[in-house]
Enzyme design. Structure first.
Site, PDB file in Angstrom:
ATOM      1  N   HIS A 123       0.625  -1.224   0.014  1.00 27.89           N
ATOM      2  CA  HIS A 123       0.026   0.011  -0.024  1.00 27.89           C
ATOM      3  C   HIS A 123       0.951   1.466  -0.038  1.00 27.89           C
ATOM      4  O   HIS A 123       1.869   1.277   0.636  1.00 27.89           O
ATOM      5  CB  HIS A 123      -1.033   0.025   1.026  1.00 27.89           C
ATOM      6  CG  HIS A 123      -0.578   0.196   2.580  1.00 27.89           C
ATOM      7  ND1 HIS A 123      -0.140   1.331   3.201  1.00 27.89           N
ATOM      8  CD2 HIS A 123      -0.255  -0.710   3.507  1.00 27.89           C
ATOM      9  CE1 HIS A 123       0.274   1.001   4.366  1.00 27.89           C
ATOM     10  NE2 HIS A 123       0.335  -0.205   4.614  1.00 27.89           N
ATOM     11  N   ASP A 152       6.082   1.332   6.731  1.00 28.78           N
ATOM     12  CA  ASP A 152       4.765   1.177   6.460  1.00 28.78           C
ATOM     13  C   ASP A 152       4.080   1.895   5.622  1.00 28.78           C
ATOM     14  O   ASP A 152       3.538   3.051   6.186  1.00 28.78           O
ATOM     15  CB  ASP A 152       3.934   1.052   8.049  1.00 28.78           C
ATOM     16  CG  ASP A 152       2.745   0.422   7.799  1.00 28.78           C
ATOM     17  OD1 ASP A 152       2.257   0.045   7.035  1.00 28.78           O
ATOM     18  OD2 ASP A 152       1.834   0.521   8.893  1.00 28.78           O
ATOM     19  N   GLU A 186      -5.321   1.567   2.489  1.00 31.03           N
ATOM     20  CA  GLU A 186      -4.926   0.619   3.704  1.00 31.03           C
ATOM     21  C   GLU A 186      -5.027   1.026   5.068  1.00 31.03           C
ATOM     22  O   GLU A 186      -5.871   0.422   5.879  1.00 31.03           O
ATOM     23  CB  GLU A 186      -3.719  -0.256   3.515  1.00 31.03           C
ATOM     24  CG  GLU A 186      -3.427  -1.588   4.190  1.00 31.03           C
ATOM     25  CD  GLU A 186      -3.330  -1.584   5.613  1.00 31.03           C
ATOM     26  OE1 GLU A 186      -3.184  -2.554   6.053  1.00 31.03           O
ATOM     27  OE2 GLU A 186      -2.813  -0.373   6.027  1.00 31.03           O
ATOM     28  N   GLU A 187      -4.602   2.053   5.260  1.00 30.44           N
ATOM     29  CA  GLU A 187      -4.581   2.724   6.647  1.00 30.44           C
ATOM     30  C   GLU A 187      -6.127   3.167   7.007  1.00 30.44           C
ATOM     31  O   GLU A 187      -6.172   3.458   8.435  1.00 30.44           O
ATOM     32  CB  GLU A 187      -3.393   3.808   6.774  1.00 30.44           C
ATOM     33  CG  GLU A 187      -2.311   3.381   6.591  1.00 30.44           C
ATOM     34  CD  GLU A 187      -1.563   2.388   7.484  1.00 30.44           C
ATOM     35  OE1 GLU A 187      -2.231   1.770   8.529  1.00 30.44           O
ATOM     36  OE2 GLU A 187      -0.474   1.937   7.502  1.00 30.44           O
ATOM     37  N   GLU A 211       3.739  -6.067   3.558  1.00 32.77           N
ATOM     38  CA  GLU A 211       3.740  -5.036   4.958  1.00 32.77           C
ATOM     39  C   GLU A 211       5.297  -5.624   5.264  1.00 32.77           C
ATOM     40  O   GLU A 211       5.744  -6.780   5.056  1.00 32.77           O
ATOM     41  CB  GLU A 211       2.791  -5.529   5.849  1.00 32.77           C
ATOM     42  CG  GLU A 211       1.391  -5.094   5.570  1.00 32.77           C
ATOM     43  CD  GLU A 211       1.233  -3.699   5.572  1.00 32.77           C
ATOM     44  OE1 GLU A 211       2.040  -2.796   6.076  1.00 32.77           O
ATOM     45  OE2 GLU A 211       0.011  -3.266   5.302  1.00 32.77           O
ATOM     46  N   HIS A 397       3.327   3.598  12.486  1.00 29.34           N
ATOM     47  CA  HIS A 397       2.395   4.309  13.315  1.00 29.34           C
ATOM     48  C   HIS A 397       2.936   5.248  14.526  1.00 29.34           C
ATOM     49  O   HIS A 397       2.005   5.269  15.525  1.00 29.34           O
ATOM     50  CB  HIS A 397       1.071   3.381  13.534  1.00 29.34           C
ATOM     51  CG  HIS A 397       0.597   2.726  12.485  1.00 29.34           C
ATOM     52  ND1 HIS A 397      -0.825   2.406  12.718  1.00 29.34           N
ATOM     53  CD2 HIS A 397       0.891   2.417  11.380  1.00 29.34           C
ATOM     54  CE1 HIS A 397      -1.009   1.735  11.374  1.00 29.34           C
ATOM     55  NE2 HIS A 397      -0.060   2.026  10.598  1.00 29.34           N
TER      56      HIS A 397
END
Ligand SMILES: [Zn+2]
Length: 429
Positions: A123, A152, A186-187, A211, A397
């Site tokens: 992603h 990510d 995706e997030e 990922e 994140h």
């Protein structure tokens, strides 16, 4: 979305006996040595791509940034000889927090001479807001490459692009089709691209999802699913002091509903339902006409969510106040990814491939942490779906400096390239 732990050094020095074994068979084309040498050459170009991708800010709600990165990714895939399109979302599964506009996806197909269908997904979006990149720009320090969203999942996109480049340089075309899909949502639980991922994946023999493999590069065959339930009660307002009997107290009905739906968890099978948010009423002296509540749901099996939703819909028919109206909406934010025999076989073969370059490879089929797009890929396929093909990394994140381990680039390029080669030529069935 991936949870990661502090990195330990991934790569051990290659053992001497490995090189001796290579030397013995060097007379013929040796996929082990050839691919290994090429992966080493590909490391710097991959880092260059990664730098470019990190330098484009692509929060899930930043459609402008997502269009820029999609253009960049599409150009690179075209140069590699793919049939490429930038897709705009058509079939949107609207969740509670779905923005009005959703970013594009890049779809590429490479046609080969064989029969096997293999798909690579990653992603392009991140959880970060525009303007945050300047505090975490791309930089290399020792054996780590830092940058916002680098773990990510910018590394995943870069790794997909350079795996395709490796195959092209090896002039390898024994697959039937090699499909690439990179999405921009995706997030936010992939509202725009989940159906496309499921549809394309249903036609594949194998889907690899890129990922990060976490701190130690673990392949993952299962992730837990996340759902939410939204309960809405409609009653009728009335003066709480002068004429309470003229109202229908939505708060009373909501309380009744929440209490009768509080014991639906089945921890022994990983199914959890917990009511976490509630709201009712406007003024102290008014019987509340509206009340709402939300629950968080987790499951390890797709069918558990289906059954849970049915149970909830059945339960709300039992009301405390017959004149109230009760509605329940259940949304699957992400289905769970369940391991199957095909994914176990492919992942086990991965450990063999890693063994060729003297490295251990962990495979985990216990669901931990949040879900990923691999779960959408697995919904309607009998083929293998393997998550965690990406580089080793840390800091997703978080406000910590996000980085990837540079010494995981060559092993991961080797792993994905060799697996695609052997899957295509049916060394692995
Ligand atoms: Zn991710």
């Amino acid at each position: 979305m991936l949870r990661s732990l502090p990195a330990r050094s991934l790569v051990r020095p290659l053992i001497a006996s490995f090189w001796l074994a290579c030397a013995a068979s060097i007379a013929q084309a040796d996929p082990v040595a050839d691919v290994q040498a090429l992966a080493q050459k590909e490391q710097q170009p991959l880092l260059d791509t990664l730098r470019d991708l990190v330098n484009i800010e692509t929060g899930s709600r930043d459609v402008e940034g997502l269009n820029v990165i999609a253009g960049r990714v599409a150009d690179q895939l075209k140069q590699l000889g793919g049939t490429v399109e930038i897709l705009q979302p058509a079939d949107i599964y609207r969740l509670d927090d779905t923005p009005e506009k959703i970013g594009p996806a890049v779809h590429a197909v490479f046609r080969g001479t064989g029969t096997k269908k293999i798909m690579l997904i990653a992603h392009m979006d991140t959880v970060y807001l525009k303007g945050m990149l300047k505090d975490q720009p791309f930089r290399i320090d020792g054996d780590k490459a830092y940058g916002l969203g680098i773990a990510d999942d910018k590394q995943g996109v870069a790794l997909v692009l350079h795996t395709v480049a490796m195959l092209q340089k090896l002039n390898f075309k024994d697959y039937g089709t090699l499909t690439v899909l990179t999405n921009g949502d995706e997030e936010i639980s992939s509202p725009g691209w989940r159906s496309t991922i499921t549809r394309l994946a249903s036609e594949q023999d194998v889907v690899f999802s890129f990922e990060s493999g976490g701190a130690d590069g673990t392949l993952r065959l299962a992730t837990s699913g996340i759902g939410s339930a939204y309960l809405t009660v409609h009653g009728k307002s009335s003066h709480a002091g002068a004429r309470p009997e003229g109202g229908i107290n939505a708060l009373y009905e909501l309380s009744h509903q929440v209490l009768q739906m509080k014991d639906l968890s089945r921890p022994e099978q990983g199914l959890k339902l917990n009511w976490t948010v509630a709201k009712a009423g406007t003024n102290r002296n008014v019987i509340p006409a509206e009340a709402t509540a939300q629950a968080d749901a987790r499951a390890l099996k797709v069918s558990d969510f289906d059954e849970l939703e049915k149970t909830l819909q059945e339960k709300i028919k039992n009301r405390l106040l017959p004149d109230s109206k009760v509605e329940l909406k259940f949304e699957v934010r992400r289905p769970p990814l369940e391991a199957n025999d095909a994914s176990r076989r492919v992942a086990a073969y991965g450990t063999t491939i890693y063994g060729e370059i003297g490295l251990p490879l962990k495979v985990d089929e216990k669901a931990t942490g949040g879900g990923t797009d691999a779960a959408f890929a697995a919904l309607k396929t009998k083929g293998a779906v393997v998550e965690g093909m990406g580089l080793s990394g840390f800091g997703a994140h978080s406000n910590d400096a996000e980085y990837v381990q540079i010494n995981s680039i060559v092993p991961r390029l080797y792993l994905t390239t060799r697996m695609i080669m052997d899957l295509s030529t049916a060394k692995l069935k």
